[in-house]
Design a protein around this motif. Structure first.
Motif, PDB file in Angstrom:
ATOM      1  N   UNK A 205      24.832   0.753   9.081  1.00  0.00           N
ATOM      2  CA  UNK A 205      25.096   2.171   8.796  1.00  0.00           C
ATOM      3  C   UNK A 205      24.935   3.041  10.030  1.00  0.00           C
ATOM      4  N   UNK A 206      25.591   4.197  10.003  1.00  0.00           N
ATOM      5  CA  UNK A 206      25.404   5.166  11.078  1.00  0.00           C
ATOM      6  C   UNK A 206      23.943   5.598  11.102  1.00  0.00           C
ATOM      7  N   UNK A 207      23.402   5.695  12.306  1.00  0.00           N
ATOM      8  CA  UNK A 207      21.983   5.961  12.472  1.00  0.00           C
ATOM      9  C   UNK A 207      21.240   4.733  12.967  1.00  0.00           C
ATOM     10  N   UNK A 208      21.903   3.577  12.925  1.00  0.00           N
ATOM     11  CA  UNK A 208      21.261   2.341  13.370  1.00  0.00           C
ATOM     12  C   UNK A 208      21.031   2.344  14.872  1.00  0.00           C
ATOM     13  N   UNK A 209      21.963   2.928  15.637  1.00  0.00           N
ATOM     14  CA  UNK A 209      21.801   2.945  17.095  1.00  0.00           C
ATOM     15  C   UNK A 209      20.556   3.743  17.488  1.00  0.00           C
ATOM     16  N   UNK A 210      20.417   4.922  16.906  1.00  0.00           N
ATOM     17  CA  UNK A 210      19.255   5.743  17.275  1.00  0.00           C
ATOM     18  C   UNK A 210      17.961   5.064  16.835  1.00  0.00           C
ATOM     19  N   UNK A 211      17.973   4.424  15.658  1.00  0.00           N
ATOM     20  CA  UNK A 211      16.781   3.711  15.198  1.00  0.00           C
ATOM     21  C   UNK A 211      16.437   2.559  16.139  1.00  0.00           C
ATOM     22  N   UNK A 212      17.455   1.797  16.560  1.00  0.00           N
ATOM     23  CA  UNK A 212      17.225   0.681  17.470  1.00  0.00           C
ATOM     24  C   UNK A 212      16.724   1.169  18.820  1.00  0.00           C
ATOM     25  N   UNK A 213      17.301   2.255  19.312  1.00  0.00           N
ATOM     26  CA  UNK A 213      16.879   2.811  20.603  1.00  0.00           C
ATOM     27  C   UNK A 213      15.438   3.290  20.545  1.00  0.00           C
ATOM     28  N   UNK A 214      15.106   4.052  19.528  1.00  0.00           N
ATOM     29  CA  UNK A 214      13.734   4.554  19.420  1.00  0.00           C
ATOM     30  C   UNK A 214      12.730   3.404  19.333  1.00  0.00           C
ATOM     31  N   UNK A 215      13.044   2.393  18.531  1.00  0.00           N
ATOM     32  CA  UNK A 215      12.124   1.273  18.374  1.00  0.00           C
ATOM     33  C   UNK A 215      11.991   0.479  19.678  1.00  0.00           C
ATOM     34  N   UNK A 259      16.119   4.889   5.822  1.00  0.00           N
ATOM     35  CA  UNK A 259      16.793   6.025   5.183  1.00  0.00           C
ATOM     36  C   UNK A 259      18.306   5.879   5.248  1.00  0.00           C
ATOM     37  N   UNK A 260      18.855   5.584   6.448  1.00  0.00           N
ATOM     38  CA  UNK A 260      20.320   5.503   6.577  1.00  0.00           C
ATOM     39  C   UNK A 260      20.864   4.290   5.833  1.00  0.00           C
ATOM     40  N   UNK A 261      20.102   3.205   5.786  1.00  0.00           N
ATOM     41  CA  UNK A 261      20.576   2.034   5.039  1.00  0.00           C
ATOM     42  C   UNK A 261      20.602   2.317   3.547  1.00  0.00           C
ATOM     43  N   UNK A 262      19.551   2.961   3.038  1.00  0.00           N
ATOM     44  CA  UNK A 262      19.520   3.292   1.618  1.00  0.00           C
ATOM     45  C   UNK A 262      20.631   4.278   1.261  1.00  0.00           C
ATOM     46  N   UNK A 263      20.876   5.223   2.153  1.00  0.00           N
ATOM     47  CA  UNK A 263      21.933   6.197   1.899  1.00  0.00           C
ATOM     48  C   UNK A 263      23.305   5.529   1.915  1.00  0.00           C
ATOM     49  N   UNK A 264      23.500   4.593   2.842  1.00  0.00           N
ATOM     50  CA  UNK A 264      24.783   3.874   2.920  1.00  0.00           C
ATOM     51  C   UNK A 264      24.996   3.008   1.677  1.00  0.00           C
ATOM     52  N   UNK A 265      23.937   2.373   1.190  1.00  0.00           N
ATOM     53  CA  UNK A 265      24.048   1.552  -0.013  1.00  0.00           C
ATOM     54  C   UNK A 265      24.374   2.405  -1.230  1.00  0.00           C
TER      55      UNK A 265
END
Length: 270
Positions: A205-215, A259-265
């Motif tokens: 889902x969109x938002x995965x890049x920012x989550x991966x970068x922050x982590x 959050x973005x995964x749940x929203x995408x689902x």
């Protein structure tokens, strides 16, 4: 041991071009070269929107980075506080820049009616590359210096113009700036070659890049703090202020992804 320190890249009469500023500027140019052809994918509808994005990034990163540096490293309203407040060559915290940029992009997404995760994903891809150039500038200026070390790749700073603590001038130190620069380049490669394509192909889902970068950056910064000599300790917690912020950043990354995964689902359910 290697000797480091090239604070002035070149001199034009009385005007000195500082390595730190030049490195950051080069990283910014390369980032813009990534963003501009992807303007429409980012949700930017015009050239004006693109330059508004660039200005928001520059100002929000500077303000956030400067404010957190002042909070961490200076006593409020002291002489050092005022000197750092107006300095063009020192006084910046990358963790503060993360906070500033995220806030600035939240405002921009609302102004342009563009989904924030979409905007953040594309902004975050070249950010670690930009950060790597910034760390190279730190290395040449002597800021964000490492702890004393007897390793063969340790570096020394002898020039009194260096931002290294006076007690550490002439002593071999960990090249902590280069450790982080290498880590940032690896993060940039992973985001560009694996994470962003997975988002663009709707595998993530969109938002995965920012989550991966922050982590990824939170993990990198937590580790590199063990090698730095300019840390601010958190009393009673056994970690530095940057490590504490890294833990919060990692938790935020996990929360963003969930959050973005749940929203995408939810959007794909019949």
């Amino acid at each position: 041991y290697n000797e480091a320190m090239h604070p002035i890249l070149f001199q034009l009469g009385p005007l000195g071009v500082y390595s730190y500023g030049a490195s950051i500027a080069l990283g910014g140019v390369l980032s813009c070269l990534f963003w501009r052809p992807r303007r429409e994918r980012m949700g930017l509808r015009s050239e004006d929107d693109f330059w508004l994005l660039v200005n928001v990034l520059l100002f929000s990163a500077f303000i956030g980075g400067r404010l957190l540096f002042l909070a961490e490293y200076t006593r409020p309203f002291s002489r050092e506080f005022w000197t750092s407040l107006v300095s063009l060559s020192r006084g910046f915290s990358i963790m503060g820049a993360f906070l500033g940029v995220t806030t600035g992009l939240w405002w921009l997404s609302r102004r342009l009616a563009t989904p924030l995760p979409r905007l953040l994903d594309y902004v975050c891809v070249p950010m670690p590359l930009w950060h790597a150039f910034g760390r190279l500038g730190c290395f040449m200026a002597g800021c964000c210096f490492g702890r004393p070390s007897d390793l063969s790749w340790a570096v020394t700073f002898r020039d009194p113009r260096s931002m290294v603590a006076p007690a550490l001038l002439g002593r071999p130190l960990h090249p902590a700036q280069l450790y982080e620069a290498v880590g940032d380049l690896l993060i940039a490669g992973v985001l560009y070659y694996w994470v962003l394509p997975a988002v663009e192909r709707s595998r993530q889902p969109r938002g995965t890049v920012v989550a991966a970068y922050f982590l990824a950056y939170a993990t990198l910064r937590f580790i590199t703090e063990f090698f730095r000599g300019d840390v601010v300790r958190m009393p009673g917690l056994g970690m530095t202020a940057a490590q504490g912020l890294s833990v919060l950043m990692a938790l935020a990354a996990i929360g963003i992804y969930l959050y973005v995964r749940r929203r995408a689902q939810a959007c794909t359910r019949p």
